[in-house]
Write a protein that holds these residues in place. Structure first.
Motif, short mmCIF file in Angstrom:
data_model
loop_
_atom_site.label_atom_id
_atom_site.label_comp_id
_atom_site.label_asym_id
_atom_site.label_seq_id
_atom_site.Cartn_x
_atom_site.Cartn_y
_atom_site.Cartn_z
N UNK A 117 0.84 -1.20 0.00
CA UNK A 117 0.00 0.00 0.00
C UNK A 117 0.88 1.25 0.00
N UNK A 118 0.36 2.31 -0.57
CA UNK A 118 1.06 3.59 -0.62
C UNK A 118 0.97 4.27 0.74
N UNK A 119 2.12 4.48 1.40
CA UNK A 119 2.13 5.10 2.72
C UNK A 119 2.51 6.58 2.65
N UNK A 120 2.60 7.12 1.44
CA UNK A 120 2.97 8.54 1.28
C UNK A 120 2.04 9.47 2.08
N UNK A 121 0.73 9.20 2.14
CA UNK A 121 -0.15 10.12 2.90
C UNK A 121 0.12 10.12 4.41
N UNK A 122 0.92 9.15 4.89
CA UNK A 122 1.14 9.05 6.34
C UNK A 122 2.37 9.82 6.81
N UNK A 123 2.75 10.85 6.07
CA UNK A 123 3.87 11.74 6.44
C UNK A 123 5.22 11.01 6.29
N UNK A 124 6.28 11.77 6.45
CA UNK A 124 7.63 11.25 6.25
C UNK A 124 7.96 10.10 7.19
N UNK A 125 7.59 10.24 8.47
CA UNK A 125 7.93 9.21 9.45
C UNK A 125 7.19 7.92 9.17
N UNK A 126 5.97 8.04 8.68
CA UNK A 126 5.21 6.85 8.31
C UNK A 126 5.86 6.14 7.15
N UNK A 127 6.30 6.91 6.16
CA UNK A 127 6.96 6.32 4.99
C UNK A 127 8.24 5.61 5.36
N UNK A 128 9.00 6.22 6.26
CA UNK A 128 10.26 5.59 6.68
C UNK A 128 10.00 4.29 7.39
#
Length: 210
Positions: A199-210
């Motif tokens: 799933x695309x985690x881009x909407x979950x901010x930088x820390x979510x993406x990391x």
């Protein structure tokens, strides 16, 4: 000139209770009325008993090396006002601990631990040093992952991605403790985890993406 009981007490106060040398001097002087007990006396006693304990200490590492899997972690602590790292290699029966100024692979090389890990599946957090090691396999600690996921829950309570993976991991842990391994549908868990990770985690901010 000091008997085995007093030497044992000094080792216990220093190694187990982490009492500073000057306080050990006071305890020995005040309670046992031993005069001229100094830093040098403590250092000599610790050195002598370290030599006695070394074969047992080494045998612990020998035992862990023969296991199928082991956990490994490191934590910071100050030694003589300098930040050092206590490394721990453990299995259900024993744990092997050593301190070093390095938090990198150099610490494991200097303490001759690197070559002892080759046949182990290593359970660790995501500290980069562990993934530079030649081992039989890696398993990221599920407790660490659950903690990371909870952080994402708190960071963004509106998203359900991290809580969904939490539920999946907790269900898998529960199954592994209550159901025979050959009765668990492992493909189900692999499929559900893969779906979540794609799933695309881009909407979950930088820390979510990391």
């Amino acid at each position: 000139m000091y008997g085995p009981k007093l030497q044992t007490l000094v080792v216990y106060l220093s190694v187990v209770q982490s009492i500073p040398y000057n306080h050990i001097e006071e305890i020995i002087t005040d309670i046992f009325m031993v005069s001229s007990f100094s830093d040098g006396s403590i250092k000599n006693i610790l050195k002598k008993n370290k030599q006695k304990a070394t074969p047992i200490y080494d045998s612990i590492l020998d035992y862990i090396e023969k296991q199928k899997a082991a956990g490994m972690d490191e934590t910071g602590a100050y030694i003589n006002n300098k930040l050092c790292w206590f490394w721990c290699l453990q299995c259900p029966r024993f744990y092997y601990v050593f301190a070093d100024e390095s938090r990198g692979i150099k610490a494991l090389e200097d303490h001759e631990v690197v070559n002892r890990l080759v046949g182990l599946i290593l359970y660790t957090d995501r500290h980069g040093t562990y993934f530079k090691l030649q081992v039989a396999g890696h398993q990221v600690c599920l407790v660490h992952l659950l903690r990371n996921l909870q952080y994402l829950n708190d960071l963004n309570p509106e998203q359900k991605w991290s809580s969904g993976i939490q539920e999946l991991l907790r269900d898998a842990i529960h199954k592994s403790k209550t159901v025979p391994l050959d009765k668990i549908d492992k493909e189900y868990y692999k499929k559900k985890l893969s779906e979540a990770l794609e799933k695309n985690v881009a909407p979950y901010e930088r820390k979510g993406g990391k």
